[in-house]
Design an enzyme around this catalytic site. Structure first.
Site, PDB file in Angstrom:
ATOM      1  N   HIS A  70       0.872  -1.178   0.000  1.00 42.37           N
ATOM      2  CA  HIS A  70       0.000   0.000   0.000  1.00 42.37           C
ATOM      3  C   HIS A  70       0.907   1.225   0.000  1.00 42.37           C
ATOM      4  O   HIS A  70       1.703   1.413   0.924  1.00 42.37           O
ATOM      5  CB  HIS A  70      -0.928   0.001   1.217  1.00 42.37           C
ATOM      6  CG  HIS A  70      -1.917  -1.114   1.189  1.00 42.37           C
ATOM      7  ND1 HIS A  70      -2.287  -1.831   2.313  1.00 42.37           N
ATOM      8  CD2 HIS A  70      -2.634  -1.648   0.162  1.00 42.37           C
ATOM      9  CE1 HIS A  70      -3.180  -2.740   1.996  1.00 42.37           C
ATOM     10  NE2 HIS A  70      -3.397  -2.656   0.688  1.00 42.37           N
ATOM     11  N   GLU A 122       1.605   3.480   3.054  1.00 45.86           N
ATOM     12  CA  GLU A 122       2.129   2.852   4.266  1.00 45.86           C
ATOM     13  C   GLU A 122       3.641   2.751   4.089  1.00 45.86           C
ATOM     14  O   GLU A 122       4.171   1.762   3.589  1.00 45.86           O
ATOM     15  CB  GLU A 122       1.455   1.499   4.480  1.00 45.86           C
ATOM     16  CG  GLU A 122      -0.054   1.655   4.695  1.00 45.86           C
ATOM     17  CD  GLU A 122      -0.817   0.340   4.739  1.00 45.86           C
ATOM     18  OE1 GLU A 122      -0.164  -0.728   4.824  1.00 45.86           O
ATOM     19  OE2 GLU A 122      -2.059   0.377   4.677  1.00 45.86           O
ATOM     20  N   HIS A 143       3.271  -3.580   6.534  1.00 46.49           N
ATOM     21  CA  HIS A 143       2.166  -2.638   6.345  1.00 46.49           C
ATOM     22  C   HIS A 143       2.221  -1.575   7.435  1.00 46.49           C
ATOM     23  O   HIS A 143       3.105  -1.584   8.292  1.00 46.49           O
ATOM     24  CB  HIS A 143       0.820  -3.370   6.425  1.00 46.49           C
ATOM     25  CG  HIS A 143       0.551  -4.287   5.283  1.00 46.49           C
ATOM     26  ND1 HIS A 143      -0.521  -4.134   4.422  1.00 46.49           N
ATOM     27  CD2 HIS A 143       1.210  -5.399   4.838  1.00 46.49           C
ATOM     28  CE1 HIS A 143      -0.521  -5.092   3.518  1.00 46.49           C
ATOM     29  NE2 HIS A 143       0.528  -5.884   3.751  1.00 46.49           N
ATOM     30  N   GLU A 194       2.016  -5.360  10.606  1.00 46.44           N
ATOM     31  CA  GLU A 194       1.581  -3.965  10.739  1.00 46.44           C
ATOM     32  C   GLU A 194       2.529  -3.313  11.738  1.00 46.44           C
ATOM     33  O   GLU A 194       2.516  -3.621  12.928  1.00 46.44           O
ATOM     34  CB  GLU A 194       0.137  -3.907  11.232  1.00 46.44           C
ATOM     35  CG  GLU A 194      -0.870  -4.617  10.333  1.00 46.44           C
ATOM     36  CD  GLU A 194      -1.342  -3.749   9.176  1.00 46.44           C
ATOM     37  OE1 GLU A 194      -0.945  -2.555   9.115  1.00 46.44           O
ATOM     38  OE2 GLU A 194      -2.106  -4.250   8.331  1.00 46.44           O
TER      39      GLU A 194
END
Length: 534
Positions: free
Chosen positions: A127, A130, A234, A328
């Protein structure tokens, strides 16, 4: 002849911690190095022990700032020119707007696949907005190359692992993003507006989204190189998320998300905990916002968090047997650059410890009676119905927790094999499997009639698909975008892809095939493993 479980237990009892010589298959084309991978595990804490020393970055080479695509390209090219014996730079393709999708290999054997040495990977910036993972991976490269001669742990890791780092899978989205933006979707998608982490084939549900160049590049990449372990970085939360991301429709339609567990749930939880527990904050149930969930121990099943179709980690696992988790790593998606050093400090140890898990479990070779490798043999652990395959050199790896297992092996033209083995905590188990040819089937009579021959030549010939069939053995028929009939997993050196125009050391095999193997009957110098030859 199958190994009796009692014999397995006896071998484990007598031989744990004792050095063994390893016999590897014969070939006049390849040889094997004598890196002592298990010795590194015990000395330097590969699966638990001494920590790698803290990284002291060379800020003259790479500062804690954001690097646009041109800056990143210059850094990667300069690095591989400066460290030609530890790095190789190649591109797996281009983004929609024509930006190279660079991958840096960091290893003591960056330009050749060496037998028994697993390939692992990190992917960042799928993404585009990110951005922390993108910078972490650049600093990861810098850390590895500058620590190789001074840190025994890093030397062991690079001597026994080939680490592929793709800092940015979505450089177009990154170019459209803005520093300091913690939320929102600006730059998340590629330049055509597609979410790349919803763009892969899905096992549970038909994915009708048009495949994008970035996605196709990854699919081709992991079809050519048999990765054992993978992490996708991410931003927007602090959690390690593991497969499955999607669920069967009956659960998907429920009002409350439910876990969707893989047959290797114990392994995925362990891998996720390895990252979370070595992270400065992740395991402390940090909720990024008051309305955001906190995750017990800093890990979650993907579908239990929220189900999604077309995710990359499910594709890696089901189609290629690669154990990938989603990491993440920041509450803010694109935080100010002055915070990057803090994120590196939080994640550095986790990133290293996670990669070392590729050396847990079982690994070995599948051979014919003459010691030749069997390519594309299909393997699975009994009771775990997502399978994996051998490389073109007969290699296989599977990350497993300590316990007793049965390996089921299938190969065209050979009698299926079941082999019992044990995995221990201290070091990987080496398992060599010899397959016996199946009895030849009686030859069918050859038609002599010209009319029969003419009729047969008019039949169309089905062309094989380039996309691989998911390696699932449970017999369930799931919707999928693939139309392949047979598996096609092979290994490849980065030379199969486009190399960066830098000074590249020459080696004997320009096609990238391994050139390393011991002659039949000679032993490598690997020690401290359980060894079973069948």
């Amino acid at each position: 002849m199958l190994i009796d479980k009692q014999i397995v237990f006896a071998v484990v009892t007598l031989c744990a911690g004792i050095a063994f010589a390893i016999q590897v298959p014969t070939s006049d084309q390849i040889s094997i190095t004598s890196s002592d991978r298990a010795d590194g595990l015990s000395k330097y804490g590969g699966l638990g022990g001494d920590e790698p020393r803290a990284y002291r970055p060379d800020t003259s080479s790479l500062d804690f700032v954001y690097h646009n695509h041109d800056d990143m390209t210059r850094y990667l090219r300069a690095t591989t020119a400066r460290y030609p014996n530890l790095t190789a730079l190649y591109s797996i393709g281009k983004s929609v707007q024509g930006r190279e999708l660079w991958v840096m290999v960091v290893s003591s054997s960056p330009y050749e696949h060496m037998l028994g040495k697993p390939d692992v990977k990190y992917i960042g910036n799928i993404h585009g907005n990110e951005a922390v993972g993108r910078e972490l991976l650049l600093h990861m490269i810098q850390y590895l190359i500058t620590s190789y001669t001074s840190d025994p742990y890093i030397k062991w890791l690079l001597d026994n692992t080939r680490i592929h780092i793709l800092p940015s899978l979505n450089p177009d989205g990154y170019a459209a993003s803005k520093e300091g933006t913690c939320d929102g979707g600006q730059g998340r998608y590629n330049s055509r507006g597609f979410d790349l982490n919803r763009n892969f084939p899905d096992y549970f549900k038909q994915n009708n989204k048009r495949s994008q160049p970035e996605t196709e590049a990854v699919k081709e990449w992991i079809n050519k190189i048999q990765f054992v372990l993978s992490g996708s970085l991410h931003g927007g939360a602090l959690v390690a998320s593991y497969p499955y991301d999607n669920t069967p429709n009956a659960i998907f339609n429920s009002y409350v998300s439910q876990p969707s567990l893989t047959p290797d749930d114990d392994v995925f939880k362990h891998l996720s905990l390895t990252y979370a527990n070595n992270h400065a904050k992740m395991s402390q149930r940090v909720a990024c916002k008051s309305a955001s969930p906190s995750f017990e121990n800093g890990i979650t099943n993907g579908a239990a968090w929220y189900p999604l179709t077309g995710g990359m980690q499910d594709f890696n696992y089901i189609w290629h047997g690669c154990m990938e988790i989603t990491l993440e790593v920041s509450c803010c998606k694109f935080p100010p650059a002055y915070e990057l050093r803090k994120y590196w400090d939080d994640n550095q140890l986790s990133m290293i410890k996670f990669l070392a898990e590729a050396h847990r479990g079982v690994q070995g070779f599948v051979m014919d009676p003459n010691g030749g490798p069997i390519e594309r043999a299909q393997l699975k652990i009994k009771g775990r119905d997502v399978g994996f395959s051998t490389t073109k050199y007969g290699e296989f790896w599977r990350i497993l927790m300590p316990g007793v297992y049965k390996l089921e092996v299938f190969a065209d033209g050979f009698v299926p094999r079941d082999v019992d083995f044990m995995v221990v905590e201290q070091h990987p188990t080496l398992l060599n499997v010899t397959m016996q040819p199946s009895k030849p089937t009686p030859s069918l009579p050859v038609p002599t009639s010209s009319s029969t021959t003419d009729d047969r030549t008019d039949e169309p010939i089905e062309q094989p698909s380039s996309q691989q069939e998911p390696t699932v053995f449970n017999g369930l028929q799931a919707e999928s975008t693939t139309t392949a009939k047979t598996a096609s997993i092979t290994v490849s050196s980065p030379s199969s892809f486009k190399f960066a125009p830098t000074a590249i050391p020459q080696h004997s095999d320009s096609a990238g095939a391994p050139t390393l193997w011991t002659p039949h009957g000679q032993a490598g110098d690997h020690n401290d493993r359980l060894v079973f030859s069948n």
